[in-house]
Design an enzyme around this catalytic site. Structure first.
Site, mmCIF file in Angstrom:
data_model
loop_
_atom_site.group_PDB
_atom_site.id
_atom_site.type_symbol
_atom_site.label_atom_id
_atom_site.label_comp_id
_atom_site.label_asym_id
_atom_site.label_seq_id
_atom_site.Cartn_x
_atom_site.Cartn_y
_atom_site.Cartn_z
ATOM 1 N N GLN A 1 1.542 5.200 10.647
ATOM 2 C CA GLN A 1 2.656 5.070 10.574
ATOM 3 C C GLN A 1 2.752 5.723 11.897
ATOM 4 O O GLN A 1 2.057 6.129 12.697
ATOM 5 C CB GLN A 1 3.868 5.681 9.542
ATOM 6 C CG GLN A 1 2.808 6.664 8.596
ATOM 7 C CD GLN A 1 3.172 7.353 7.133
ATOM 8 O OE1 GLN A 1 4.186 6.298 6.357
ATOM 9 N NE2 GLN A 1 2.372 7.888 6.618
ATOM 10 N N HIS B 1 13.314 17.002 -3.939
ATOM 11 C CA HIS B 1 12.172 17.521 -4.533
ATOM 12 C C HIS B 1 12.796 18.029 -6.138
ATOM 13 O O HIS B 1 11.377 18.090 -6.658
ATOM 14 C CB HIS B 1 11.837 18.700 -3.352
ATOM 15 C CG HIS B 1 11.105 17.538 -2.550
ATOM 16 N ND1 HIS B 1 11.218 17.756 -1.507
ATOM 17 C CD2 HIS B 1 10.358 16.844 -2.061
ATOM 18 C CE1 HIS B 1 10.918 17.103 -0.120
ATOM 19 N NE2 HIS B 1 9.707 16.411 -1.176
ATOM 20 N N ASP C 1 4.191 15.948 2.554
ATOM 21 C CA ASP C 1 5.200 16.839 3.157
ATOM 22 C C ASP C 1 4.757 18.488 2.096
ATOM 23 O O ASP C 1 5.254 19.158 2.886
ATOM 24 C CB ASP C 1 7.074 16.685 3.819
ATOM 25 C CG ASP C 1 7.160 16.020 1.969
ATOM 26 O OD1 ASP C 1 7.052 14.863 1.487
ATOM 27 O OD2 ASP C 1 7.829 17.331 1.246
ATOM 28 N N GLU D 1 -2.508 11.384 -0.948
ATOM 29 C CA GLU D 1 -1.357 11.120 -0.044
ATOM 30 C C GLU D 1 -2.797 10.121 1.267
ATOM 31 O O GLU D 1 -3.344 10.893 1.350
ATOM 32 C CB GLU D 1 -1.206 12.645 1.415
ATOM 33 C CG GLU D 1 -0.695 12.178 1.829
ATOM 34 C CD GLU D 1 0.352 11.176 2.414
ATOM 35 O OE1 GLU D 1 1.815 11.484 2.227
ATOM 36 O OE2 GLU D 1 0.007 10.099 3.105
ATOM 37 N N ASP E 1 -5.203 6.023 -0.858
ATOM 38 C CA ASP E 1 -4.176 5.159 -1.272
ATOM 39 C C ASP E 1 -3.851 5.360 -3.253
ATOM 40 O O ASP E 1 -4.925 5.576 -3.638
ATOM 41 C CB ASP E 1 -5.031 4.120 -1.009
ATOM 42 C CG ASP E 1 -3.844 2.953 -0.977
ATOM 43 O OD1 ASP E 1 -4.406 1.803 -0.785
ATOM 44 O OD2 ASP E 1 -2.360 3.342 -2.102
ATOM 45 N N GLY E 2 -2.799 6.093 -3.368
ATOM 46 C CA GLY E 2 -2.396 6.110 -4.741
ATOM 47 C C GLY E 2 -2.789 4.663 -5.302
ATOM 48 O O GLY E 2 -3.152 4.564 -6.618
ATOM 49 N N ASP F 1 5.969 9.667 -5.245
ATOM 50 C CA ASP F 1 7.192 10.573 -3.904
ATOM 51 C C ASP F 1 6.835 9.345 -2.925
ATOM 52 O O ASP F 1 5.978 10.365 -1.903
ATOM 53 C CB ASP F 1 6.364 12.093 -3.805
ATOM 54 C CG ASP F 1 7.696 12.667 -2.453
ATOM 55 O OD1 ASP F 1 7.279 13.654 -2.130
ATOM 56 O OD2 ASP F 1 8.584 11.815 -1.950
ATOM 57 N N ASP G 1 8.896 3.891 1.910
ATOM 58 C CA ASP G 1 9.781 3.314 1.341
ATOM 59 C C ASP G 1 8.391 1.978 1.117
ATOM 60 O O ASP G 1 7.847 1.903 1.307
ATOM 61 C CB ASP G 1 10.801 2.582 2.190
ATOM 62 C CG ASP G 1 11.928 3.517 2.633
ATOM 63 O OD1 ASP G 1 12.817 2.996 3.824
ATOM 64 O OD2 ASP G 1 11.749 4.194 2.240
HETATM 65 N N1 SAM Z 1 8.986 13.933 -0.228
HETATM 66 C C1 SAM Z 1 9.631 12.875 0.999
HETATM 67 C C2 SAM Z 1 11.199 12.731 0.401
HETATM 68 O O1 SAM Z 1 12.042 13.339 0.200
HETATM 69 O O2 SAM Z 1 11.530 11.292 0.120
HETATM 70 C C3 SAM Z 1 9.270 11.961 1.962
HETATM 71 C C4 SAM Z 1 8.441 10.992 1.063
HETATM 72 S S1 SAM Z 1 7.129 11.248 0.990
HETATM 73 C C5 SAM Z 1 6.767 12.009 3.247
HETATM 74 C C6 SAM Z 1 6.390 9.674 1.423
HETATM 75 C C7 SAM Z 1 4.502 9.900 1.739
HETATM 76 O O3 SAM Z 1 4.212 8.401 0.609
HETATM 77 C C8 SAM Z 1 4.059 9.442 3.247
HETATM 78 O O4 SAM Z 1 3.050 10.820 3.514
HETATM 79 C C9 SAM Z 1 3.215 8.600 3.272
HETATM 80 O O5 SAM Z 1 1.628 8.183 3.400
HETATM 81 C C10 SAM Z 1 2.541 7.970 1.379
HETATM 82 N N2 SAM Z 1 2.046 6.868 1.709
HETATM 83 C C11 SAM Z 1 2.772 5.818 1.426
HETATM 84 N N3 SAM Z 1 2.242 5.182 1.049
HETATM 85 C C12 SAM Z 1 0.984 5.500 -0.351
HETATM 86 C C13 SAM Z 1 -0.094 4.859 -0.565
HETATM 87 N N4 SAM Z 1 -0.188 3.345 -0.840
HETATM 88 N N5 SAM Z 1 -0.945 6.052 -0.461
HETATM 89 C C14 SAM Z 1 -0.930 7.194 -0.637
HETATM 90 N N6 SAM Z 1 0.356 7.943 -0.182
HETATM 91 C C15 SAM Z 1 1.386 6.915 0.679
#
Ligand code: SAM
Length: 286
Positions: free
Chosen positions: A34, A65, A89, A109, A142-143, A160, A163
C-alpha cells in the site's frame, strides 16, 4: 486523494471528502502492499494514511483502540489468548496488553513497513511494538492465511484492518468468518471494524449477515471517530456464547481510559433505527 501544498484530503467517494490542513508531509512511500503517508495535521495531530485513507491520528486514536479492544475483552469472563489481525500501528495491541488475564497476544500484520513507520513517527501509539511485553508475539503475514492454521485456540480475535480493498478485502468474507470461528475456543468472540453505518450501509449489512452464518450471536456497536467518514463508525461482533446485551462484566476495567467505560460497554450497542433497518432488513437510508 488530492493534496495541495498544505492540505490532505481523503475522498470517501468522488462526492465526499475530508480535508485536513497539515504543516508537513513527514513521510511517504509505496510498500509492497500500500501507499503509506505520515502527515502532521493541525486539528487531530499526526496522521497515518494508507492508500489515501485516514487510518488513525494522535488525537483521536484512543477512541477506536479502546472500543475495538475493551468491549470484547471486558465481556469475556477470562480471555487468555487474543489474535489481532492487522493493527500494524500498534494501538490495538497496546490496549489488549493492559488486561492482566491475557496471557498471549498474537499480532498478524501483513505490512512490516506500517509497523516500522508507526514505531518511528507514533511513539505513544506503538509503545507495545517498541517494547513488546513477553505475552506479545508479532507475526508478519496475511491474517487470512494465518487464521486457517489454528483451531480451537483463541478466546478473542480482533480484526483491526484497513478498508475491504487490497490486502484487507479477504477479511470481509464468509470463508474468513468461518475460519475465524474454527480458530476460536468455546465462548470465543470475534470483532471487526465494520466501517461507517452511514456511508457503507450495504457492506455493513453484508458483514452482519455473513458473520451470522458462522456465529449464533452477532451484534454491531458504534463509536464516534472524528477522522473516519461521517464520524460515525461501527464494529461488528460475532460471539459463540456471550451476548453483549445480557452478559455482565465482572473484572475491573483497566484504568485510565479516555473513552471506554462500563456504561458504554452496553450503550454502544444501542443503535439508531436506520442502522437496525440496514443490519436486519437491508433497508438503506443513505
Ligand atoms: N488501527 C488503525 C485504526 O485506528 O483504524 C488502522 C488499522 S491498521 C493501520 C490496518 C492494518 O491492516 C494495516 O497496517 C494493513 O497493512 C493491515 N492489513 C490489511 N490487510 C491485512 C491482512 N490480510 N492481513 C494482515 N494485516 C492486514
Amino acid at each position: 486523494m488530492s493534496e495541495e501544498k498544505e492540505f490532505i484530503t481523503e475522498w470517501a467517494n468522488p462526492n465526499l471528502g475530508l480535508t485536513a490542513r497539515i504543516t508537513k508531509l513527514l513521510h511517504e512511500e509505496q510498500s509492497p502492499f500500500q501507499h503509506i503517508q505520515v502527515a502532521e495535521g493541525i486539528q487531530y495531530g499526526r496522521m497515518l494514511i494508507l492508500d489515501g485513507v485516514f487510518q488513525t491520528s494522535v488525537k483521536d486514536e484512543f477512541i477506536y483502540h479502546e472500543m475495538i479492544a475493551h468491549v470484547p475483552l471486558m465481556m469475556h469472563p477470562c480471555p487468555k489468548r487474543v489474535l489481532i489481525i492487522g493493527g500494524g500501528d500498534g494501538g490495538c495491541a497496546r490496549e489488549v496488553c493492559r488486561h492482566g488475564c491475557v496471557r498471549q497476544v498474537d499480532l498478524c500484520e501483513i505490512d512490516e513497513k506500517v509497523m516500522e513507520i508507526s514505531k518511528t513517527y507514533f511513539p505513544a501509539l506503538s509503545s507495545a511494538l517498541r517494547n513488546p511485553p513477553e505475552k506479545l508475539h508479532i507475526h508478519v503475514g496475511d491474517g487470512i492465511g494465518y487464521v486457517k492454521t489454528v483451531e480451537d485456540f483463541y478466546d478473542v480475535i480482533l480484526v483491526d484492518c484497513s478498508d475491504p480493498v487490497g490486502p484487507g478485502e479477504g477479511l470481509f468474507t464468509r470463508e474468513f468468518y468461518k475460519n475465524a470461528s474454527k480458530a476460536l475456543r468455546a465462548g470465543g468472540i470475534l470483532v471487526q471494524q465494520s466501517e461507517s453505518p452511514i456511508l457503507h450501509q450495504r457492506l455493513l449489512h453484508d458483514i452482519f449477515q455473513a458473520m451470522g452464518e458462522s456465529f449464533p450471536i452477532v451484534r454491531t456497536y458504534i463509536a464516534n471517530i472524528p477522522i473516519y467518514p461521517t464520524g460515525m463508525h461501527s464494529f461488528t461482533m460475532a460471539s459463540k456464547q456471550y451476548d453483549p446485551l445480557t452478559v455482565s462484566c465482572s473484572r475491573p476495567v483497566p484504568q485510565p481510559m479516555k473513552y471506554y467505560n462500563s456504561q458504554i460497554q452496553k450503550s454502544a450497542f444501542v443503535l439508531p433505527e436506520f442502522v437496525k433497518d440496514c443490519l436486519y432488513r437491508g433497508i438503506y437510508s443513505f
